[in-house]
Design a protein around this motif. Structure first.
Motif, PDB file in Angstrom:
ATOM      1  N   ASP A  39       0.821  -1.208   0.000  1.00 51.54           N
ATOM      2  CA  ASP A  39       0.000   0.000   0.000  1.00 51.54           C
ATOM      3  C   ASP A  39       0.855   1.259   0.000  1.00 51.54           C
ATOM      4  OD1 ASP A  39      -2.293  -1.486  -0.056  1.00 51.54           O
ATOM      5  OD2 ASP A  39      -2.716  -1.307   2.098  1.00 51.54           O
ATOM      6  N   SER A  40       1.964   1.234   0.727  1.00 48.52           N
ATOM      7  CA  SER A  40       2.791   2.434   0.777  1.00 48.52           C
ATOM      8  C   SER A  40       3.558   2.643  -0.531  1.00 48.52           C
ATOM      9  CB  SER A  40       3.776   2.361   1.937  1.00 48.52           C
ATOM     10  OG  SER A  40       4.703   1.311   1.723  1.00 48.52           O
ATOM     11  N   SER A  41       3.924   1.567  -1.207  1.00 45.72           N
ATOM     12  CA  SER A  41       4.656   1.734  -2.462  1.00 45.72           C
ATOM     13  C   SER A  41       3.732   2.026  -3.636  1.00 45.72           C
ATOM     14  CB  SER A  41       5.484   0.482  -2.771  1.00 45.72           C
ATOM     15  OG  SER A  41       4.628  -0.619  -2.995  1.00 45.72           O
ATOM     16  N   ASN A  42       2.460   1.651  -3.526  1.00 45.10           N
ATOM     17  CA  ASN A  42       1.508   1.880  -4.618  1.00 45.10           C
ATOM     18  C   ASN A  42       0.430   2.880  -4.238  1.00 45.10           C
ATOM     19  OD1 ASN A  42       2.834   0.011  -6.206  1.00 45.10           O
ATOM     20  ND2 ASN A  42       1.586  -1.678  -5.481  1.00 45.10           N
ATOM     21  N   ALA A  43       0.759   3.821  -3.375  1.00 40.65           N
ATOM     22  CA  ALA A  43      -0.218   4.832  -2.970  1.00 40.65           C
ATOM     23  C   ALA A  43      -0.489   5.752  -4.151  1.00 40.65           C
ATOM     24  CB  ALA A  43       0.311   5.633  -1.789  1.00 40.65           C
ATOM     25  N   PRO A  44      -1.770   6.039  -4.429  1.00 41.45           N
ATOM     26  CA  PRO A  44      -2.081   6.936  -5.540  1.00 41.45           C
ATOM     27  C   PRO A  44      -1.634   8.361  -5.228  1.00 41.45           C
ATOM     28  CG  PRO A  44      -4.061   6.432  -4.307  1.00 41.45           C
ATOM     29  CD  PRO A  44      -2.965   5.577  -3.751  1.00 41.45           C
ATOM     30  N   ALA A  45      -1.066   9.006  -6.218  1.00 42.84           N
ATOM     31  CA  ALA A  45      -0.613  10.381  -6.037  1.00 42.84           C
ATOM     32  C   ALA A  45      -1.825  11.306  -6.018  1.00 42.84           C
ATOM     33  CB  ALA A  45       0.327  10.780  -7.168  1.00 42.84           C
ATOM     34  N   VAL A  46      -1.782  12.301  -5.140  1.00 41.13           N
ATOM     35  CA  VAL A  46      -2.880  13.250  -5.055  1.00 41.13           C
ATOM     36  C   VAL A  46      -2.742  14.231  -6.204  1.00 41.13           C
ATOM     37  CG1 VAL A  46      -3.938  15.032  -3.632  1.00 41.13           C
ATOM     38  CG2 VAL A  46      -2.973  12.995  -2.568  1.00 41.13           C
ATOM     39  N   SER A  47      -3.766  14.305  -7.028  1.00 45.50           N
ATOM     40  CA  SER A  47      -3.706  15.216  -8.170  1.00 45.50           C
ATOM     41  C   SER A  47      -4.252  16.578  -7.765  1.00 45.50           C
ATOM     42  CB  SER A  47      -4.520  14.652  -9.343  1.00 45.50           C
ATOM     43  OG  SER A  47      -5.878  14.583  -8.981  1.00 45.50           O
ATOM     44  N   ILE A  48      -3.977  17.560  -8.589  1.00 47.95           N
ATOM     45  CA  ILE A  48      -4.437  18.922  -8.316  1.00 47.95           C
ATOM     46  C   ILE A  48      -5.953  18.980  -8.383  1.00 47.95           C
ATOM     47  CG2 ILE A  48      -4.397  21.293  -9.167  1.00 47.95           C
ATOM     48  CD1 ILE A  48      -1.549  20.746 -10.126  1.00 47.95           C
ATOM     49  N   SER A  49      -6.552  18.250  -9.318  1.00 47.76           N
ATOM     50  CA  SER A  49      -8.004  18.311  -9.446  1.00 47.76           C
ATOM     51  C   SER A  49      -8.695  17.724  -8.232  1.00 47.76           C
ATOM     52  CB  SER A  49      -8.450  17.584 -10.710  1.00 47.76           C
ATOM     53  OG  SER A  49      -8.065  16.221 -10.640  1.00 47.76           O
ATOM     54  N   SER A  50      -8.157  16.652  -7.659  1.00 48.34           N
ATOM     55  CA  SER A  50      -8.792  16.088  -6.466  1.00 48.34           C
ATOM     56  C   SER A  50      -8.584  17.013  -5.269  1.00 48.34           C
ATOM     57  CB  SER A  50      -8.261  14.691  -6.171  1.00 48.34           C
ATOM     58  OG  SER A  50      -6.889  14.750  -5.855  1.00 48.34           O
ATOM     59  N   GLY A  51      -7.456  17.693  -5.207  1.00 45.06           N
ATOM     60  CA  GLY A  51      -7.235  18.666  -4.145  1.00 45.06           C
ATOM     61  C   GLY A  51      -8.182  19.844  -4.282  1.00 45.06           C
ATOM     62  N   ALA A  52      -8.419  20.288  -5.509  1.00 45.25           N
ATOM     63  CA  ALA A  52      -9.349  21.384  -5.736  1.00 45.25           C
ATOM     64  C   ALA A  52     -10.771  20.949  -5.412  1.00 45.25           C
ATOM     65  CB  ALA A  52      -9.256  21.854  -7.181  1.00 45.25           C
ATOM     66  N   ALA A  53     -11.114  19.713  -5.723  1.00 43.60           N
ATOM     67  CA  ALA A  53     -12.451  19.210  -5.424  1.00 43.60           C
ATOM     68  C   ALA A  53     -12.668  19.151  -3.918  1.00 43.60           C
ATOM     69  CB  ALA A  53     -12.655  17.843  -6.046  1.00 43.60           C
ATOM     70  N   ALA A  54     -11.649  18.763  -3.194  1.00 43.58           N
ATOM     71  CA  ALA A  54     -11.768  18.707  -1.743  1.00 43.58           C
ATOM     72  C   ALA A  54     -11.925  20.109  -1.162  1.00 43.58           C
ATOM     73  CB  ALA A  54     -10.544  18.027  -1.150  1.00 43.58           C
ATOM     74  N   ALA A  55     -11.198  21.078  -1.697  1.00 46.05           N
ATOM     75  CA  ALA A  55     -11.320  22.449  -1.222  1.00 46.05           C
ATOM     76  C   ALA A  55     -12.701  23.000  -1.536  1.00 46.05           C
ATOM     77  CB  ALA A  55     -10.242  23.317  -1.863  1.00 46.05           C
ATOM     78  N   THR A  56     -13.236  22.688  -2.706  1.00 42.88           N
ATOM     79  CA  THR A  56     -14.569  23.152  -3.079  1.00 42.88           C
ATOM     80  C   THR A  56     -15.617  22.530  -2.169  1.00 42.88           C
ATOM     81  OG1 THR A  56     -13.839  23.337  -5.365  1.00 42.88           O
ATOM     82  CG2 THR A  56     -16.202  23.311  -4.982  1.00 42.88           C
ATOM     83  N   ALA A  57     -15.474  21.254  -1.867  1.00 40.63           N
ATOM     84  CA  ALA A  57     -16.435  20.582  -0.987  1.00 40.63           C
ATOM     85  C   ALA A  57     -16.384  21.179   0.410  1.00 40.63           C
ATOM     86  CB  ALA A  57     -16.139  19.098  -0.947  1.00 40.63           C
ATOM     87  N   THR A  58     -15.209  21.541   0.864  1.00 39.66           N
ATOM     88  CA  THR A  58     -15.072  22.128   2.193  1.00 39.66           C
ATOM     89  C   THR A  58     -15.716  23.502   2.231  1.00 39.66           C
ATOM     90  OG1 THR A  58     -12.997  20.945   2.487  1.00 39.66           O
ATOM     91  CG2 THR A  58     -13.417  22.767   3.983  1.00 39.66           C
ATOM     92  N   SER A  59     -15.487  24.306   1.206  1.00 36.60           N
ATOM     93  CA  SER A  59     -16.076  25.643   1.194  1.00 36.60           C
ATOM     94  C   SER A  59     -17.588  25.571   1.027  1.00 36.60           C
ATOM     95  CB  SER A  59     -15.445  26.500   0.090  1.00 36.60           C
ATOM     96  OG  SER A  59     -15.749  25.944  -1.178  1.00 36.60           O
ATOM     97  N   ALA A  60     -18.085  24.582   0.278  1.00 39.01           N
ATOM     98  CA  ALA A  60     -19.530  24.425   0.112  1.00 39.01           C
ATOM     99  C   ALA A  60     -20.163  24.025   1.433  1.00 39.01           C
ATOM    100  CB  ALA A  60     -19.820  23.390  -0.965  1.00 39.01           C
ATOM    101  N   ALA A  61     -19.509  23.181   2.189  1.00 41.00           N
ATOM    102  CA  ALA A  61     -20.040  22.761   3.485  1.00 41.00           C
ATOM    103  C   ALA A  61     -20.034  23.930   4.461  1.00 41.00           C
ATOM    104  CB  ALA A  61     -19.224  21.604   4.027  1.00 41.00           C
ATOM    105  N   ALA A  62     -19.027  24.765   4.379  1.00 37.11           N
ATOM    106  CA  ALA A  62     -18.944  25.913   5.279  1.00 37.11           C
ATOM    107  C   ALA A  62     -20.045  26.915   4.972  1.00 37.11           C
ATOM    108  CB  ALA A  62     -17.581  26.571   5.162  1.00 37.11           C
ATOM    109  N   THR A  63     -20.349  27.172   3.693  1.00 36.82           N
ATOM    110  CA  THR A  63     -21.400  28.116   3.342  1.00 36.82           C
ATOM    111  C   THR A  63     -22.775  27.528   3.620  1.00 36.82           C
ATOM    112  OG1 THR A  63     -21.350  27.358   1.052  1.00 36.82           O
ATOM    113  CG2 THR A  63     -20.037  29.299   1.582  1.00 36.82           C
ATOM    114  N   ALA A  64     -22.917  26.234   3.569  1.00 37.17           N
ATOM    115  CA  ALA A  64     -24.207  25.613   3.847  1.00 37.17           C
ATOM    116  C   ALA A  64     -24.567  25.741   5.314  1.00 37.17           C
ATOM    117  CB  ALA A  64     -24.177  24.152   3.438  1.00 37.17           C
ATOM    118  N   MET A  65     -23.595  25.870   6.181  1.00 33.42           N
ATOM    119  CA  MET A  65     -23.873  25.966   7.607  1.00 33.42           C
ATOM    120  C   MET A  65     -24.236  27.388   8.027  1.00 33.42           C
ATOM    121  SD  MET A  65     -21.032  23.405   9.181  1.00 33.42           S
ATOM    122  CE  MET A  65     -21.839  23.317  10.777  1.00 33.42           C
TER     123      MET A  65
END
Length: 75
Positions: free
Chosen positions: A41-67
């Motif tokens: 698992d440690s040698s074959n860990a998927p690399a975090v792409s920029i798009s998935s990082g941006a998606a996570a940031a968008t989801a976090t900001s959407a959750a913050a505005t929803a509250m």
């Protein structure tokens, strides 16, 4: 009148030895399987792409505005 001393039964000792040996082998197999899985698992860990990082940031900001309550609504 005294009874002669009983001879020890070596079968019990052999049975205990066999059970302990089998449990030791099973524990070794589990240990090696878990260790190799972690290495795999440690040698074959998927690399975090920029798009998935941006998606996570968008989801976090959407959750913050929803509250936040909408302006002008009763709290």
């Amino acid at each position: 009148m005294n009874k002669p001393p009983r001879k020890k039964n070596p079968t019990l000792g052999i049975a205990v030895f066999i059970v302990v040996a089998v449990l030791l082998v099973i524990a070794t197999l589990f240990y090696n399987a878990i260790k190799e899985k972690r290495e795999f698992d440690s040698s074959n860990a998927p690399a975090v792409s920029i798009s998935s990082g941006a998606a996570a940031a968008t989801a976090t900001s959407a959750a913050a505005t929803a509250m936040k309550p909408a302006s002008g609504t009763a709290q």
